[in-house]
Design an enzyme around this catalytic site. Structure first.
Site, mmCIF file in Angstrom:
data_model
loop_
_atom_site.group_PDB
_atom_site.id
_atom_site.type_symbol
_atom_site.label_atom_id
_atom_site.label_comp_id
_atom_site.label_asym_id
_atom_site.label_seq_id
_atom_site.Cartn_x
_atom_site.Cartn_y
_atom_site.Cartn_z
ATOM 1 N N PHE A 93 1.775 11.145 -3.692
ATOM 2 C CA PHE A 93 1.928 9.901 -2.923
ATOM 3 C C PHE A 93 1.982 8.743 -3.909
ATOM 4 O O PHE A 93 1.022 8.469 -4.622
ATOM 5 C CB PHE A 93 0.796 9.660 -1.918
ATOM 6 N N ASP A 96 -0.385 7.257 -12.416
ATOM 7 C CA ASP A 96 -0.578 6.414 -11.235
ATOM 8 C C ASP A 96 -2.052 6.492 -10.862
ATOM 9 O O ASP A 96 -2.504 7.464 -10.264
ATOM 10 C CB ASP A 96 0.311 6.905 -10.086
ATOM 11 N N LYS A 124 -4.529 -1.708 -5.718
ATOM 12 C CA LYS A 124 -5.692 -1.579 -4.837
ATOM 13 C C LYS A 124 -6.934 -2.332 -5.355
ATOM 14 O O LYS A 124 -6.982 -3.538 -5.260
ATOM 15 C CB LYS A 124 -5.969 -0.110 -4.558
HETATM 16 C C1 PLP Z 1 -1.821 3.445 -2.233
HETATM 17 C C2 PLP Z 1 -1.097 4.120 -3.322
HETATM 18 C C3 PLP Z 1 0.175 3.690 -3.732
HETATM 19 C C4 PLP Z 1 0.949 2.602 -3.013
HETATM 20 O O1 PLP Z 1 0.273 1.380 -2.978
HETATM 21 P P1 PLP Z 1 0.727 0.268 -1.912
HETATM 22 O O2 PLP Z 1 -0.084 -0.938 -2.311
HETATM 23 O O3 PLP Z 1 0.363 0.791 -0.561
HETATM 24 O O4 PLP Z 1 2.184 0.067 -2.066
HETATM 25 C C5 PLP Z 1 0.758 4.320 -4.810
HETATM 26 N N1 PLP Z 1 0.137 5.329 -5.451
HETATM 27 C C6 PLP Z 1 -1.078 5.778 -5.082
HETATM 28 C C7 PLP Z 1 -1.718 6.883 -5.849
HETATM 29 C C8 PLP Z 1 -1.736 5.203 -4.001
HETATM 30 O O5 PLP Z 1 -2.921 5.665 -3.610
#
Ligand code: PLP
Length: 434
Positions: free
Chosen positions: A149, A237, A279
Protein backbone atom coordinates in the site's frame (compact mmCIF):
# COMPACT_ATOMS: atom_id res chain seq x y z
CA UNK A 1 -27.77 30.57 -4.67
CA UNK A 2 -27.73 31.55 -1.05
CA UNK A 3 -26.12 28.72 0.92
CA UNK A 4 -25.87 28.72 4.67
CA UNK A 5 -23.88 26.28 6.78
CA UNK A 6 -26.35 23.73 8.12
CA UNK A 7 -26.07 23.88 11.90
CA UNK A 8 -29.16 21.84 12.57
CA UNK A 9 -27.47 18.42 12.60
CA UNK A 10 -26.67 17.32 16.15
CA UNK A 11 -27.05 13.55 16.34
CA UNK A 12 -24.70 10.90 15.00
CA UNK A 13 -27.40 9.68 12.61
CA UNK A 14 -27.85 13.19 11.21
CA UNK A 15 -24.12 13.72 10.63
CA UNK A 16 -23.80 10.32 8.98
CA UNK A 17 -26.81 11.11 6.78
CA UNK A 18 -25.24 14.39 5.64
CA UNK A 19 -22.06 12.54 4.58
CA UNK A 20 -24.09 9.86 2.92
CA UNK A 21 -26.14 12.29 0.87
CA UNK A 22 -23.48 14.88 -0.03
CA UNK A 23 -20.12 13.11 0.05
CA UNK A 24 -18.59 10.58 -2.31
CA UNK A 25 -18.86 7.06 -0.95
CA UNK A 26 -15.15 6.27 -1.13
CA UNK A 27 -14.88 5.04 2.49
CA UNK A 28 -16.83 2.65 4.70
CA UNK A 29 -16.34 4.05 8.21
CA UNK A 30 -17.55 2.61 11.47
CA UNK A 31 -20.79 4.39 12.49
CA UNK A 32 -19.08 6.62 15.06
CA UNK A 33 -19.07 10.43 14.76
CA UNK A 34 -16.17 12.00 16.62
CA UNK A 35 -16.17 15.54 17.91
CA UNK A 36 -13.16 15.86 20.20
CA UNK A 37 -9.75 14.32 20.81
CA UNK A 38 -6.98 14.55 23.39
CA UNK A 39 -3.96 12.27 23.63
CA UNK A 40 -5.15 8.69 23.15
CA UNK A 41 -8.77 9.66 23.83
CA UNK A 42 -11.58 10.67 21.49
CA UNK A 43 -15.20 11.53 22.21
CA UNK A 44 -18.22 11.25 19.93
CA UNK A 45 -21.03 13.76 19.46
CA UNK A 46 -22.92 12.21 22.38
CA UNK A 47 -19.92 12.64 24.66
CA UNK A 48 -19.11 8.92 24.74
CA UNK A 49 -15.39 8.22 25.35
CA UNK A 50 -13.21 5.89 23.29
CA UNK A 51 -9.58 4.86 23.23
CA UNK A 52 -8.35 5.54 19.71
CA UNK A 53 -6.51 2.40 18.55
CA UNK A 54 -6.13 3.50 14.94
CA UNK A 55 -4.50 6.92 15.40
CA UNK A 56 -5.63 8.00 11.93
CA UNK A 57 -3.55 5.21 10.39
CA UNK A 58 -0.56 6.19 12.58
CA UNK A 59 -0.66 9.90 11.78
CA UNK A 60 -1.50 10.81 15.37
CA UNK A 61 1.52 9.16 17.05
CA UNK A 62 1.98 12.23 19.28
CA UNK A 63 -1.66 12.04 20.45
CA UNK A 64 -4.72 14.02 19.39
CA UNK A 65 -4.46 17.80 19.50
CA UNK A 66 -1.04 17.83 21.13
CA UNK A 67 -0.95 21.27 22.77
CA UNK A 68 2.63 22.04 21.75
CA UNK A 69 1.99 21.18 18.10
CA UNK A 70 -1.38 22.95 17.96
CA UNK A 71 0.10 26.07 19.61
CA UNK A 72 2.89 26.10 17.04
CA UNK A 73 0.39 25.81 14.22
CA UNK A 74 -1.74 28.68 15.58
CA UNK A 75 1.31 30.85 16.21
CA UNK A 76 2.70 30.34 12.71
CA UNK A 77 -0.77 30.67 11.12
CA UNK A 78 -1.11 34.17 12.59
CA UNK A 79 2.19 35.21 11.00
CA UNK A 80 2.38 33.58 7.56
CA UNK A 81 0.67 30.52 6.11
CA UNK A 82 1.67 30.23 2.48
CA UNK A 83 4.14 31.87 0.15
CA UNK A 84 4.38 29.16 -2.51
CA UNK A 85 7.92 28.30 -3.52
CA UNK A 86 8.02 31.31 -5.86
CA UNK A 87 9.55 33.09 -2.85
CA UNK A 88 11.56 31.99 0.15
CA UNK A 89 10.11 31.97 3.66
CA UNK A 90 11.78 32.10 7.05
CA UNK A 91 10.68 28.60 8.12
CA UNK A 92 11.61 26.35 5.19
CA UNK A 93 15.40 26.48 5.46
CA UNK A 94 15.32 26.11 9.23
CA UNK A 95 13.04 23.07 8.86
CA UNK A 96 15.13 21.54 6.09
CA UNK A 97 18.30 21.77 8.19
CA UNK A 98 16.53 20.38 11.26
CA UNK A 99 14.78 17.48 9.54
CA UNK A 100 17.76 16.38 7.43
CA UNK A 101 19.89 16.28 10.59
CA UNK A 102 17.14 14.41 12.45
CA UNK A 103 16.97 11.69 9.78
CA UNK A 104 20.60 11.99 8.58
CA UNK A 105 20.22 12.73 4.87
CA UNK A 106 21.81 15.50 2.81
CA UNK A 107 18.55 16.79 1.39
CA UNK A 108 14.76 16.80 1.80
CA UNK A 109 12.02 17.51 -0.73
CA UNK A 110 8.87 18.66 1.10
CA UNK A 111 5.40 17.59 -0.04
CA UNK A 112 2.00 17.30 1.67
CA UNK A 113 0.41 13.85 1.49
CA UNK A 114 1.93 10.41 1.61
CA UNK A 115 0.92 9.53 -1.94
CA UNK A 116 2.64 12.69 -3.17
CA UNK A 117 5.75 11.62 -1.31
CA UNK A 118 5.69 8.24 -3.05
CA UNK A 119 5.12 9.88 -6.46
CA UNK A 120 8.04 12.20 -5.74
CA UNK A 121 10.30 9.28 -4.81
CA UNK A 122 9.36 7.46 -8.03
CA UNK A 123 10.18 10.54 -10.12
CA UNK A 124 13.53 11.08 -8.41
CA UNK A 125 14.35 7.40 -8.79
CA UNK A 126 13.50 7.27 -12.50
CA UNK A 127 15.42 10.47 -13.24
CA UNK A 128 18.44 9.14 -11.36
CA UNK A 129 18.12 5.93 -13.38
CA UNK A 130 18.35 7.77 -16.70
CA UNK A 131 20.84 10.49 -15.78
CA UNK A 132 23.19 8.70 -13.36
CA UNK A 133 22.84 5.01 -14.02
CA UNK A 134 22.42 5.34 -17.77
CA UNK A 135 19.18 3.41 -18.25
CA UNK A 136 18.00 3.74 -21.90
CA UNK A 137 15.13 6.23 -22.44
CA UNK A 138 11.78 5.20 -21.00
CA UNK A 139 12.94 1.75 -19.98
CA UNK A 140 13.39 2.23 -16.23
CA UNK A 141 11.78 -0.40 -14.04
CA UNK A 142 10.96 -0.23 -10.35
CA UNK A 143 10.44 -3.41 -8.32
CA UNK A 144 7.59 -3.35 -5.78
CA UNK A 145 6.04 -5.94 -3.46
CA UNK A 146 2.74 -7.83 -3.59
CA UNK A 147 0.03 -6.58 -1.19
CA UNK A 148 1.77 -3.19 -1.02
CA UNK A 149 0.00 0.00 0.00
CA UNK A 150 1.63 3.22 -1.18
CA UNK A 151 -1.40 5.47 -1.80
CA UNK A 152 -4.14 6.13 -4.32
CA UNK A 153 -2.83 7.99 -7.37
CA UNK A 154 -3.10 6.46 -10.84
CA UNK A 155 0.59 5.56 -10.92
CA UNK A 156 0.55 4.08 -7.43
CA UNK A 157 -2.56 1.95 -7.98
CA UNK A 158 -0.96 0.77 -11.22
CA UNK A 159 1.30 -1.44 -9.10
CA UNK A 160 -1.22 -2.34 -6.40
CA UNK A 161 -2.47 -5.91 -6.04
CA UNK A 162 -5.76 -4.75 -4.50
CA UNK A 163 -8.45 -5.24 -7.15
CA UNK A 164 -10.77 -2.69 -5.53
CA UNK A 165 -8.05 -0.06 -5.72
CA UNK A 166 -7.27 -0.88 -9.39
CA UNK A 167 -10.35 -2.04 -11.24
CA UNK A 168 -11.61 0.36 -13.92
CA UNK A 169 -8.94 2.96 -13.20
CA UNK A 170 -6.76 1.93 -16.14
CA UNK A 171 -4.85 2.38 -18.34
CA UNK A 172 -2.10 1.77 -15.84
CA UNK A 173 1.34 3.36 -15.61
CA UNK A 174 3.95 0.90 -16.90
CA UNK A 175 7.41 0.31 -15.46
CA UNK A 176 6.63 -1.59 -12.25
CA UNK A 177 7.12 -5.24 -11.39
CA UNK A 178 5.81 -6.96 -8.31
CA UNK A 179 7.44 -9.74 -6.27
CA UNK A 180 5.97 -11.48 -3.20
CA UNK A 181 6.65 -9.54 0.03
CA UNK A 182 9.15 -11.02 2.45
CA UNK A 183 10.61 -13.44 -0.08
CA UNK A 184 14.36 -12.79 -0.21
CA UNK A 185 15.04 -15.19 -3.08
CA UNK A 186 12.26 -13.66 -5.22
CA UNK A 187 13.59 -10.17 -4.58
CA UNK A 188 17.18 -11.15 -5.36
CA UNK A 189 16.05 -12.83 -8.57
CA UNK A 190 14.00 -9.80 -9.64
CA UNK A 191 16.78 -7.32 -8.93
CA UNK A 192 19.29 -9.60 -10.66
CA UNK A 193 17.17 -9.91 -13.83
CA UNK A 194 18.47 -7.34 -16.32
CA UNK A 195 19.58 -4.96 -13.52
CA UNK A 196 20.81 -2.46 -16.11
CA UNK A 197 17.19 -1.31 -16.56
CA UNK A 198 16.19 -1.37 -12.88
CA UNK A 199 16.17 2.04 -11.22
CA UNK A 200 14.80 1.16 -7.80
CA UNK A 201 13.08 -1.12 -5.32
CA UNK A 202 10.17 0.32 -3.33
CA UNK A 203 9.37 -1.44 -0.03
CA UNK A 204 7.42 -0.94 3.19
CA UNK A 205 9.64 -2.27 6.04
CA UNK A 206 6.42 -3.60 7.61
CA UNK A 207 3.29 -3.77 5.44
CA UNK A 208 0.73 -1.81 7.48
CA UNK A 209 -2.41 -1.77 5.34
CA UNK A 210 -1.90 -5.36 4.24
CA UNK A 211 -2.42 -6.36 7.87
CA UNK A 212 0.81 -5.55 9.72
CA UNK A 213 2.98 -8.10 7.92
CA UNK A 214 6.38 -8.17 9.57
CA UNK A 215 8.93 -9.71 7.20
CA UNK A 216 11.43 -12.32 8.38
CA UNK A 217 14.56 -11.04 10.13
CA UNK A 218 17.17 -9.97 7.61
CA UNK A 219 14.68 -9.24 4.81
CA UNK A 220 15.27 -5.49 4.63
CA UNK A 221 19.04 -6.01 4.91
CA UNK A 222 18.87 -8.49 2.02
CA UNK A 223 16.80 -6.11 -0.13
CA UNK A 224 19.28 -3.30 0.55
CA UNK A 225 22.23 -5.57 -0.25
CA UNK A 226 20.70 -6.71 -3.54
CA UNK A 227 20.11 -3.06 -4.48
CA UNK A 228 23.67 -2.12 -3.65
CA UNK A 229 25.07 -5.03 -5.63
CA UNK A 230 23.24 -3.97 -8.82
CA UNK A 231 23.39 -0.17 -8.42
CA UNK A 232 19.66 0.06 -7.80
CA UNK A 233 18.08 2.62 -5.42
CA UNK A 234 16.52 1.19 -2.26
CA UNK A 235 13.38 3.24 -1.51
CA UNK A 236 11.80 2.80 1.93
CA UNK A 237 8.17 3.89 2.38
CA UNK A 238 8.02 4.58 6.13
CA UNK A 239 4.90 6.72 5.95
CA UNK A 240 3.16 4.38 8.41
CA UNK A 241 6.11 2.71 10.16
CA UNK A 242 8.28 5.80 10.65
CA UNK A 243 8.45 8.41 13.41
CA UNK A 244 8.61 6.06 16.44
CA UNK A 245 5.58 3.88 15.64
CA UNK A 246 7.45 0.55 15.68
CA UNK A 247 9.66 1.30 18.69
CA UNK A 248 12.49 2.78 16.65
CA UNK A 249 12.74 6.19 15.00
CA UNK A 250 12.38 4.39 11.66
CA UNK A 251 11.62 0.73 11.17
CA UNK A 252 14.82 0.40 9.16
CA UNK A 253 16.70 1.34 12.36
CA UNK A 254 15.87 -2.21 13.46
CA UNK A 255 16.54 -2.72 17.15
CA UNK A 256 18.24 0.60 17.66
CA UNK A 257 16.00 2.67 19.92
CA UNK A 258 17.99 5.89 20.07
CA UNK A 259 15.94 9.04 19.65
CA UNK A 260 17.18 10.40 16.39
CA UNK A 261 19.83 9.30 14.03
CA UNK A 262 22.79 7.65 15.73
CA UNK A 263 26.42 6.96 14.98
CA UNK A 264 26.00 3.21 14.92
CA UNK A 265 25.26 2.94 11.24
CA UNK A 266 25.74 0.97 9.16
CA UNK A 267 25.75 -1.84 11.76
CA UNK A 268 22.18 -1.37 12.91
CA UNK A 269 20.81 0.90 10.23
CA UNK A 270 19.97 -0.19 6.72
CA UNK A 271 20.16 3.15 5.06
CA UNK A 272 17.76 3.58 2.16
CA UNK A 273 18.80 5.69 -0.81
CA UNK A 274 15.40 7.36 -0.66
CA UNK A 275 13.24 7.59 2.48
CA UNK A 276 9.57 8.63 2.38
CA UNK A 277 7.80 9.97 5.49
CA UNK A 278 4.33 11.44 6.04
CA UNK A 279 1.52 10.89 8.52
CA UNK A 280 3.09 11.38 12.00
CA UNK A 281 5.68 13.80 10.63
CA UNK A 282 3.10 16.45 11.59
CA UNK A 283 1.50 14.63 14.53
CA UNK A 284 -1.70 14.51 12.52
CA UNK A 285 -2.51 18.20 12.69
CA UNK A 286 -1.56 19.13 9.12
CA UNK A 287 -0.67 17.23 5.93
CA UNK A 288 3.15 17.05 5.78
CA UNK A 289 5.21 14.53 3.83
CA UNK A 290 8.87 14.47 2.96
CA UNK A 291 11.26 12.64 0.68
CA UNK A 292 14.88 12.29 1.78
CA UNK A 293 17.99 11.46 -0.24
CA UNK A 294 21.66 12.36 -0.39
CA UNK A 295 22.98 14.94 -2.88
CA UNK A 296 24.06 12.46 -5.49
CA UNK A 297 20.44 11.31 -5.89
CA UNK A 298 18.43 14.43 -4.94
CA UNK A 299 20.43 16.74 -7.17
CA UNK A 300 18.92 15.17 -10.28
CA UNK A 301 15.88 17.39 -9.56
CA UNK A 302 16.31 20.91 -10.90
CA UNK A 303 14.00 23.98 -10.91
CA UNK A 304 10.72 23.39 -12.72
CA UNK A 305 10.98 19.61 -12.66
CA UNK A 306 8.88 18.90 -9.57
CA UNK A 307 6.94 20.85 -6.97
CA UNK A 308 3.79 21.60 -5.06
CA UNK A 309 2.06 24.88 -4.16
CA UNK A 310 1.66 23.88 -0.53
CA UNK A 311 4.81 21.75 -0.16
CA UNK A 312 7.22 23.29 2.35
CA UNK A 313 4.79 26.00 3.47
CA UNK A 314 5.68 27.80 6.71
CA UNK A 315 2.88 26.21 8.75
CA UNK A 316 3.92 22.71 7.66
CA UNK A 317 7.55 23.43 8.52
CA UNK A 318 6.79 24.85 11.97
CA UNK A 319 4.37 22.03 12.76
CA UNK A 320 6.72 19.24 11.64
CA UNK A 321 9.63 20.57 13.69
CA UNK A 322 7.48 20.72 16.82
CA UNK A 323 6.01 17.26 16.13
CA UNK A 324 9.53 15.77 15.93
CA UNK A 325 10.64 17.61 19.09
CA UNK A 326 7.66 16.04 20.89
CA UNK A 327 8.75 12.56 19.72
CA UNK A 328 12.11 13.13 21.38
CA UNK A 329 11.01 15.02 24.49
CA UNK A 330 8.26 12.55 25.36
CA UNK A 331 10.38 9.45 24.67
CA UNK A 332 7.83 8.03 22.25
CA UNK A 333 10.28 5.51 20.77
CA UNK A 334 10.87 3.90 24.17
CA UNK A 335 7.17 4.04 25.03
CA UNK A 336 6.18 2.35 21.77
CA UNK A 337 8.80 -0.32 22.35
CA UNK A 338 7.95 -1.10 25.97
CA UNK A 339 4.17 -0.86 25.70
CA UNK A 340 4.18 -2.71 22.37
CA UNK A 341 5.78 -5.73 24.03
CA UNK A 342 3.27 -5.49 26.87
CA UNK A 343 0.34 -5.26 24.43
CA UNK A 344 1.45 -8.32 22.45
CA UNK A 345 1.87 -10.29 25.69
CA UNK A 346 -1.69 -9.39 26.72
CA UNK A 347 -3.05 -10.29 23.28
CA UNK A 348 -1.06 -13.54 23.18
CA UNK A 349 -2.72 -14.64 26.38
CA UNK A 350 -6.12 -13.99 24.74
CA UNK A 351 -5.03 -15.95 21.64
CA UNK A 352 -3.99 -18.85 23.90
CA UNK A 353 -7.34 -18.77 25.75
CA UNK A 354 -9.59 -18.33 22.69
CA UNK A 355 -7.97 -20.08 19.72
CA UNK A 356 -11.42 -20.60 18.17
CA UNK A 357 -11.83 -16.85 17.70
CA UNK A 358 -8.25 -15.55 17.53
CA UNK A 359 -5.50 -16.91 15.32
CA UNK A 360 -2.47 -14.84 16.27
CA UNK A 361 -1.06 -11.46 17.23
CA UNK A 362 1.88 -9.86 15.44
CA UNK A 363 3.63 -6.53 15.11
CA UNK A 364 6.45 -4.31 16.29
CA UNK A 365 6.29 -1.50 18.83
CA UNK A 366 2.73 -0.15 18.88
CA UNK A 367 1.90 -1.28 15.34
CA UNK A 368 0.16 -4.60 15.92
CA UNK A 369 -2.62 -6.76 14.54
CA UNK A 370 -4.88 -9.51 15.78
CA UNK A 371 -5.81 -12.05 13.12
CA UNK A 372 -9.33 -13.40 13.55
CA UNK A 373 -9.75 -17.12 13.05
CA UNK A 374 -12.25 -16.78 10.22
CA UNK A 375 -12.22 -16.22 6.48
CA UNK A 376 -11.44 -12.71 5.15
CA UNK A 377 -14.94 -12.74 3.61
CA UNK A 378 -16.69 -13.21 6.96
CA UNK A 379 -18.00 -10.22 8.92
CA UNK A 380 -16.50 -11.43 12.22
CA UNK A 381 -13.76 -8.77 12.36
CA UNK A 382 -16.23 -6.01 11.45
CA UNK A 383 -18.62 -7.16 14.19
CA UNK A 384 -15.66 -7.41 16.54
CA UNK A 385 -14.83 -3.75 15.83
CA UNK A 386 -18.48 -2.70 16.32
CA UNK A 387 -18.43 -4.44 19.71
CA UNK A 388 -15.12 -2.77 20.59
CA UNK A 389 -16.62 0.63 19.73
CA UNK A 390 -19.58 -0.12 21.98
CA UNK A 391 -17.09 -1.01 24.70
CA UNK A 392 -15.17 2.24 24.16
CA UNK A 393 -12.29 1.38 21.84
CA UNK A 394 -11.91 2.28 18.16
CA UNK A 395 -10.13 0.01 15.69
CA UNK A 396 -10.83 -0.98 12.11
CA UNK A 397 -10.54 -4.27 10.23
CA UNK A 398 -8.11 -4.46 7.36
CA UNK A 399 -8.29 -7.16 4.70
CA UNK A 400 -11.42 -8.67 6.22
CA UNK A 401 -10.22 -10.67 9.17
CA UNK A 402 -7.28 -8.67 10.53
CA UNK A 403 -7.67 -5.94 13.14
CA UNK A 404 -4.89 -3.40 13.43
CA UNK A 405 -4.22 -1.92 16.87
CA UNK A 406 -2.14 1.26 16.80
CA UNK A 407 -2.87 3.67 19.66
CA UNK A 408 -1.16 7.07 19.94
CA UNK A 409 2.34 6.54 21.33
CA UNK A 410 1.62 8.87 24.27
CA UNK A 411 -0.63 6.20 25.80
CA UNK A 412 0.34 5.21 29.36
CA UNK A 413 0.67 1.68 30.68
CA UNK A 414 -2.49 2.06 32.79
CA UNK A 415 -4.47 3.28 29.78
CA UNK A 416 -3.10 0.47 27.64
CA UNK A 417 -4.12 -2.13 30.21
CA UNK A 418 -7.60 -0.64 30.47
CA UNK A 419 -7.86 -0.86 26.68
CA UNK A 420 -6.65 -4.48 26.77
CA UNK A 421 -9.44 -5.12 29.28
CA UNK A 422 -11.99 -3.77 26.77
CA UNK A 423 -10.58 -6.02 24.04
CA UNK A 424 -10.56 -9.01 26.41
CA UNK A 425 -14.20 -8.38 27.34
CA UNK A 426 -15.28 -8.35 23.71
CA UNK A 427 -13.26 -11.49 22.96
CA UNK A 428 -14.94 -13.31 25.83
CA UNK A 429 -18.41 -12.27 24.68
CA UNK A 430 -17.78 -13.09 21.03
CA UNK A 431 -16.14 -16.44 21.78
CA UNK A 432 -19.28 -17.45 23.70
CA UNK A 433 -21.69 -16.67 20.87
CA UNK A 434 -19.74 -18.57 18.22
C1 PLP B 1 -0.94 6.04 4.35
C2 PLP B 1 0.16 5.51 3.51
C3 PLP B 1 0.46 6.08 2.26
C4 PLP B 1 -0.38 7.17 1.63
O1 PLP B 1 -0.46 8.33 2.41
P1 PLP B 1 -1.63 9.39 2.12
O2 PLP B 1 -1.28 10.55 3.01
O3 PLP B 1 -2.92 8.73 2.50
O4 PLP B 1 -1.58 9.72 0.68
C5 PLP B 1 1.54 5.59 1.57
N1 PLP B 1 2.29 4.58 2.06
C6 PLP B 1 2.03 4.00 3.25
C7 PLP B 1 2.91 2.91 3.75
C8 PLP B 1 0.95 4.43 4.01
O5 PLP B 1 0.66 3.84 5.17
Amino acid sequence: MNQTIDATATTAAEFIDLEDRHGAHNYHPLPVVLAKGEGCHVWDVDGKHYYDFLSAYSAVNQGHCHPRIVDKMVEQSRKLTLTSRAFHNDQLGVYEKYVTEYFAFDKVLPMNTGAEGVETAIKICRKWGYEKKGIPDNQARIIVCGQNFHGRTVTIISFSSDQGARDNFGPYTPGFESVPYGDIAAMEAAVGNDPATIAGVLVEPIQGEAGVFVPQDGYIEAVAAACKKHNVLFIADEIQTGVARTGALLRICGDCACAGHCERQPATYVRPDILILGKALSGGVYPVSAVFADDEVMNVIQPGQHGSTFGGNPVACAVAMEALEVVRDEHLIQNARTLGARFRAEMQSLVDQYPGLLKLVRGKGLLNALVINDSPDSDTAWNFCLALAEGGLLAKPTHGNIIRFAPPLVITEAQLLEACGIIGGVVKKMAKTR
